[in-house]
Design a protein around this motif. Sequence first.
Motif, PDB file in Angstrom:
ATOM      1  N   TYR A 160      50.873  83.245  10.188  1.00  0.00           N
ATOM      2  CA  TYR A 160      50.817  83.764  11.550  1.00  0.00           C
ATOM      3  C   TYR A 160      51.295  82.730  12.557  1.00  0.00           C
ATOM      4  O   TYR A 160      50.698  81.673  12.697  1.00  0.00           O
ATOM      5  CB  TYR A 160      49.386  84.185  11.887  1.00  0.00           C
ATOM      6  N   GLY A 161      52.382  83.041  13.235  1.00  0.00           N
ATOM      7  CA  GLY A 161      52.852  82.222  14.347  1.00  0.00           C
ATOM      8  C   GLY A 161      53.873  81.187  13.946  1.00  0.00           C
ATOM      9  O   GLY A 161      54.190  80.978  12.774  1.00  0.00           O
ATOM     10  N   LEU A 162      54.415  80.534  14.968  1.00  0.00           N
ATOM     11  CA  LEU A 162      55.453  79.519  14.779  1.00  0.00           C
ATOM     12  C   LEU A 162      54.854  78.259  14.161  1.00  0.00           C
ATOM     13  O   LEU A 162      54.084  77.546  14.799  1.00  0.00           O
ATOM     14  CB  LEU A 162      56.105  79.189  16.128  1.00  0.00           C
ATOM     15  N   MET A 163      55.210  77.984  12.910  1.00  0.00           N
ATOM     16  CA  MET A 163      54.671  76.825  12.211  1.00  0.00           C
ATOM     17  C   MET A 163      55.252  75.518  12.775  1.00  0.00           C
ATOM     18  O   MET A 163      56.468  75.425  12.976  1.00  0.00           O
ATOM     19  CB  MET A 163      55.020  76.904  10.721  1.00  0.00           C
ATOM     20  N   PRO A 164      54.413  74.520  13.024  1.00  0.00           N
ATOM     21  CA  PRO A 164      54.936  73.230  13.476  1.00  0.00           C
ATOM     22  C   PRO A 164      55.764  72.541  12.399  1.00  0.00           C
ATOM     23  O   PRO A 164      56.618  71.713  12.685  1.00  0.00           O
ATOM     24  CB  PRO A 164      53.673  72.423  13.808  1.00  0.00           C
ATOM     25  N   SER A 165      55.502  72.881  11.143  1.00  0.00           N
ATOM     26  CA  SER A 165      56.258  72.328  10.020  1.00  0.00           C
ATOM     27  C   SER A 165      56.234  73.332   8.877  1.00  0.00           C
ATOM     28  O   SER A 165      55.233  74.027   8.671  1.00  0.00           O
ATOM     29  CB  SER A 165      55.649  70.993   9.557  1.00  0.00           C
ATOM     30  N   LEU A 166      57.343  73.400   8.136  1.00  0.00           N
ATOM     31  CA  LEU A 166      57.405  74.306   7.000  1.00  0.00           C
ATOM     32  C   LEU A 166      56.995  73.618   5.698  1.00  0.00           C
ATOM     33  O   LEU A 166      57.063  74.219   4.632  1.00  0.00           O
ATOM     34  CB  LEU A 166      58.825  74.873   6.863  1.00  0.00           C
ATOM     35  N   ALA A 167      56.547  72.359   5.795  1.00  0.00           N
ATOM     36  CA  ALA A 167      56.197  71.601   4.590  1.00  0.00           C
ATOM     37  C   ALA A 167      55.082  72.276   3.815  1.00  0.00           C
ATOM     38  O   ALA A 167      55.119  72.356   2.585  1.00  0.00           O
ATOM     39  CB  ALA A 167      55.797  70.173   4.965  1.00  0.00           C
ATOM     40  N   LEU A 168      54.074  72.780   4.531  1.00  0.00           N
ATOM     41  CA  LEU A 168      52.949  73.422   3.862  1.00  0.00           C
ATOM     42  C   LEU A 168      53.412  74.673   3.117  1.00  0.00           C
ATOM     43  O   LEU A 168      53.001  74.922   1.985  1.00  0.00           O
ATOM     44  CB  LEU A 168      51.866  73.767   4.888  1.00  0.00           C
ATOM     45  N   ARG A 194      53.737  84.094  -5.575  1.00  0.00           N
ATOM     46  CA  ARG A 194      52.706  84.855  -4.876  1.00  0.00           C
ATOM     47  C   ARG A 194      53.297  85.563  -3.662  1.00  0.00           C
ATOM     48  O   ARG A 194      54.189  85.036  -3.002  1.00  0.00           O
ATOM     49  CB  ARG A 194      51.564  83.942  -4.420  1.00  0.00           C
ATOM     50  N   PRO A 195      52.802  86.747  -3.313  1.00  0.00           N
ATOM     51  CA  PRO A 195      53.325  87.461  -2.151  1.00  0.00           C
ATOM     52  C   PRO A 195      53.017  86.731  -0.854  1.00  0.00           C
ATOM     53  O   PRO A 195      51.988  86.052  -0.726  1.00  0.00           O
ATOM     54  CB  PRO A 195      52.619  88.820  -2.220  1.00  0.00           C
ATOM     55  N   LEU A 196      53.898  86.883   0.111  1.00  0.00           N
ATOM     56  CA  LEU A 196      53.746  86.233   1.410  1.00  0.00           C
ATOM     57  C   LEU A 196      54.261  87.183   2.488  1.00  0.00           C
ATOM     58  O   LEU A 196      55.334  87.779   2.333  1.00  0.00           O
ATOM     59  CB  LEU A 196      54.491  84.901   1.444  1.00  0.00           C
ATOM     60  N   VAL A 197      53.509  87.334   3.559  1.00  0.00           N
ATOM     61  CA  VAL A 197      53.889  88.171   4.694  1.00  0.00           C
ATOM     62  C   VAL A 197      53.795  87.323   5.954  1.00  0.00           C
ATOM     63  O   VAL A 197      52.830  86.562   6.127  1.00  0.00           O
ATOM     64  CB  VAL A 197      52.976  89.408   4.820  1.00  0.00           C
ATOM     65  N   ALA A 198      54.784  87.423   6.823  1.00  0.00           N
ATOM     66  CA  ALA A 198      54.789  86.670   8.074  1.00  0.00           C
ATOM     67  C   ALA A 198      54.484  87.596   9.244  1.00  0.00           C
ATOM     68  O   ALA A 198      54.930  88.742   9.273  1.00  0.00           O
ATOM     69  CB  ALA A 198      56.139  85.996   8.281  1.00  0.00           C
ATOM     70  N   VAL A 199      53.720  87.080  10.211  1.00  0.00           N
ATOM     71  CA  VAL A 199      53.385  87.828  11.423  1.00  0.00           C
ATOM     72  C   VAL A 199      53.829  87.006  12.629  1.00  0.00           C
ATOM     73  O   VAL A 199      53.473  85.828  12.742  1.00  0.00           O
ATOM     74  CB  VAL A 199      51.874  88.115  11.513  1.00  0.00           C
ATOM     75  N   ASP A 200      54.606  87.615  13.521  1.00  0.00           N
ATOM     76  CA  ASP A 200      55.136  86.933  14.710  1.00  0.00           C
ATOM     77  C   ASP A 200      55.965  85.710  14.322  1.00  0.00           C
ATOM     78  O   ASP A 200      56.014  84.718  15.070  1.00  0.00           O
ATOM     79  CB  ASP A 200      54.003  86.502  15.652  1.00  0.00           C
ATOM     80  N   PHE A 201      56.609  85.783  13.185  1.00  0.00           N
ATOM     81  CA  PHE A 201      57.350  84.637  12.659  1.00  0.00           C
ATOM     82  C   PHE A 201      58.262  85.164  11.564  1.00  0.00           C
ATOM     83  O   PHE A 201      57.867  86.055  10.805  1.00  0.00           O
ATOM     84  CB  PHE A 201      56.361  83.606  12.096  1.00  0.00           C
ATOM     85  N   ASP A 202      59.480  84.649  11.479  1.00  0.00           N
ATOM     86  CA  ASP A 202      60.426  85.092  10.456  1.00  0.00           C
ATOM     87  C   ASP A 202      60.507  84.081   9.321  1.00  0.00           C
ATOM     88  O   ASP A 202      60.697  82.889   9.563  1.00  0.00           O
ATOM     89  CB  ASP A 202      61.828  85.278  11.064  1.00  0.00           C
ATOM     90  N   ILE A 203      60.322  84.556   8.113  1.00  0.00           N
ATOM     91  CA  ILE A 203      60.515  83.738   6.920  1.00  0.00           C
ATOM     92  C   ILE A 203      61.499  84.472   6.019  1.00  0.00           C
ATOM     93  O   ILE A 203      61.261  85.623   5.636  1.00  0.00           O
ATOM     94  CB  ILE A 203      59.193  83.494   6.170  1.00  0.00           C
ATOM     95  N   GLU A 204      62.569  83.830   5.711  1.00  0.00           N
ATOM     96  CA  GLU A 204      63.639  84.470   4.946  1.00  0.00           C
ATOM     97  C   GLU A 204      63.122  85.012   3.611  1.00  0.00           C
ATOM     98  O   GLU A 204      62.308  84.371   2.937  1.00  0.00           O
ATOM     99  CB  GLU A 204      64.765  83.461   4.683  1.00  0.00           C
ATOM    100  N   PRO A 232      65.676  79.175  19.838  1.00  0.00           N
ATOM    101  CA  PRO A 232      66.341  80.474  19.664  1.00  0.00           C
ATOM    102  C   PRO A 232      65.334  81.566  19.333  1.00  0.00           C
ATOM    103  O   PRO A 232      64.180  81.288  18.977  1.00  0.00           O
ATOM    104  CB  PRO A 232      67.300  80.222  18.499  1.00  0.00           C
ATOM    105  N   ALA A 233      65.772  82.817  19.418  1.00  0.00           N
ATOM    106  CA  ALA A 233      64.888  83.962  19.213  1.00  0.00           C
ATOM    107  C   ALA A 233      64.329  84.021  17.803  1.00  0.00           C
ATOM    108  O   ALA A 233      63.241  84.570  17.589  1.00  0.00           O
ATOM    109  CB  ALA A 233      65.623  85.261  19.543  1.00  0.00           C
ATOM    110  N   ASN A 234      65.060  83.472  16.805  1.00  0.00           N
ATOM    111  CA  ASN A 234      64.547  83.528  15.439  1.00  0.00           C
ATOM    112  C   ASN A 234      63.511  82.441  15.166  1.00  0.00           C
ATOM    113  O   ASN A 234      62.940  82.385  14.086  1.00  0.00           O
ATOM    114  CB  ASN A 234      65.691  83.412  14.426  1.00  0.00           C
ATOM    115  N   ARG A 235      63.231  81.603  16.151  1.00  0.00           N
ATOM    116  CA  ARG A 235      62.226  80.556  15.987  1.00  0.00           C
ATOM    117  C   ARG A 235      60.919  80.898  16.678  1.00  0.00           C
ATOM    118  O   ARG A 235      59.858  80.392  16.294  1.00  0.00           O
ATOM    119  CB  ARG A 235      62.760  79.236  16.552  1.00  0.00           C
TER     120      ARG A 235
END
Length: 349
Positions: free
Chosen positions: A128-136, A144-154, A206-209
């Motif tokens: 949920y939300g704009l992650m400060p880092s994608l390392a985690l 495992r399944p993953l769903v993003a909310v208010d955030f785009d993950i390819e 940008p809008a995708n961030r």
Amino acid sequence: MPPSRHITLKDLARELGVSTATVSNAFNRPDQLSPALRERILTEAQRLRYHGPDAKARSLRTGRSQIIAVILAESLTYSLNDPVASELLSGIAEVLDTQGHTLLLLSGRQSPARVPGSASIADGYIVYGLMPSLALLADLPAQRPLVAVDFDIEHHACIHVDNEPAAYAIADHALATPPKRPAVINLRLTEQPCNGRIGPEQTLLPANRTITRARLDGFYRAFANHGIEPGEVPMWNIEENTHEVCAPVIEDILDLPDDERPDLLLCMSDRIALTALMLAEARGLRLPEDLRITGFDGIAEGQYRAPRLTTVRQDSTEKGRIAARMILGLAPAESQLLHTELVLGETCP
């Protein structure tokens, strides 16, 4: 049977005269049992000091832990106090409760090295939300399944509200009464931290961030349609959606000379708008005569006070329900765009 620290699921089932599956359902799938039977099992379990199936053992045995992890962009303290985030979590928990799953909360702001080991055995992840880092995120089990909310993950399903059209709608409404000095207060929209007025040296995300860029694009479209050059509208940026961080920025805006102070504030969130409203009232400014204010989110606080806030209402609870259904396989994992509602109040009639 005397209480024992080592009582097992089988021991409890034998004591109650039910199957081990029935006992397991009492803890993991309560919808499968009558309330009376589940209460009887849980009461006896408490008497015997049996605390339920061990998540790690169950995970090793079945490949499923009944744990869903929610990774929050902000700290846990902030997220639990933020009305929008708490509504989302409520929607997630509602679905997980009915399916006998446990909710694990993680913050994207903590070091990956500090993430609890139980995160790795979660059955799925909601981000949920704009992650400060994608390392985690990179360290999560890829299968495992993953769903993003208010955030785009390819390559993963994403859930958004119609941010750009909604922002256009509220700005179009506000600009129908032409302002002399419109202004925009953004929320964490600059590449580099900026808690104040945005200058030409600042680069916008940008809008995708970030969803706030999509909202700004909606404002810009409305400006253009009303003959206002978007680049000439002053903008301020807020680094955190809290009163403590908002207040100094908004005080600087409201304390400008009368001929420079904005008479319309388009705010990216209700929290920002309500802070502006409170500070404007403290300065004796009349709303909407001297200043008009709009928000975004539709939190209850903005509708339970006078003057009521003009805003965009989004159903954050439903966003949480949809994300939870997807992650549990109860609904297709397909990206969704939810509609919002323009709410007209007295701050910008």
